[in-house]
Design a protein around this motif. Sequence first.
Motif, short mmCIF file in Angstrom:
data_model
loop_
_atom_site.label_atom_id
_atom_site.label_comp_id
_atom_site.label_asym_id
_atom_site.label_seq_id
_atom_site.Cartn_x
_atom_site.Cartn_y
_atom_site.Cartn_z
N GLY A 164 0.79 -1.22 0.00
CA GLY A 164 0.00 0.00 0.00
C GLY A 164 0.82 1.27 0.00
N GLY A 197 -2.77 0.54 -3.04
CA GLY A 197 -3.23 1.53 -2.06
C GLY A 197 -4.49 2.25 -2.49
N ARG A 249 -3.74 -0.10 3.29
CA ARG A 249 -2.41 -0.57 3.72
C ARG A 249 -2.51 -2.02 4.18
NH1 ARG A 249 -1.78 4.30 7.98
NH2 ARG A 249 -1.63 6.03 6.53
#
Length: 185
Positions: free
Chosen positions: A39, A54, A88
Amino acid sequence: MTVVAAVVLAFVVFQSSNEFSLSSTFSSQSDSTTSDSGGDLPEGVSVFDDEYAGVANLDPALLAAVRDAATDAEAARGIEFSVNSGWRSRDYQDQLLREAVSEYGTLEEASRWVATPDTSSHVSGDAIDIGGPQAADWLSEHGRKYGLCQTYLNESWHYELHTEAPDVGCPRMYADPTHDPRMQQ
């Protein structure tokens, strides 16, 4: 509870021997060896850049709302949204927490800025950090229309989707993540 906190702090401090700084993480600077698989995003990623995990792994409703807002901000004022951080991985979130402990000196202070992998709304894909002060300012003024609400007073860039916001307004912001009951798990 105190023993658990001490053990977590000891683990985080032990694990925090790395060369990264929190300030470079928050500015989303990446070098050519950094992978997006967790991410981490390079500077300037657009909310429309699906090739980055992400962005692509964000909650679809959140992503749609952010894209609608970005399209309108561009049309109205020429403001472009970038994504400093979105979804993330748990490992990347843990890395950010360790870096924050290293930067701020204690888990307690780091928690004002970075959540654990178990509590982070970034790990679940339910939060986005918008880049650019103009974009954050525009969202601060117009985000409610899209259900996009700033969550924390100390993070003008952090937005989450609240589908009821267009009708009833955004929820009251927390001073920082340590005041958010979701972080108390």
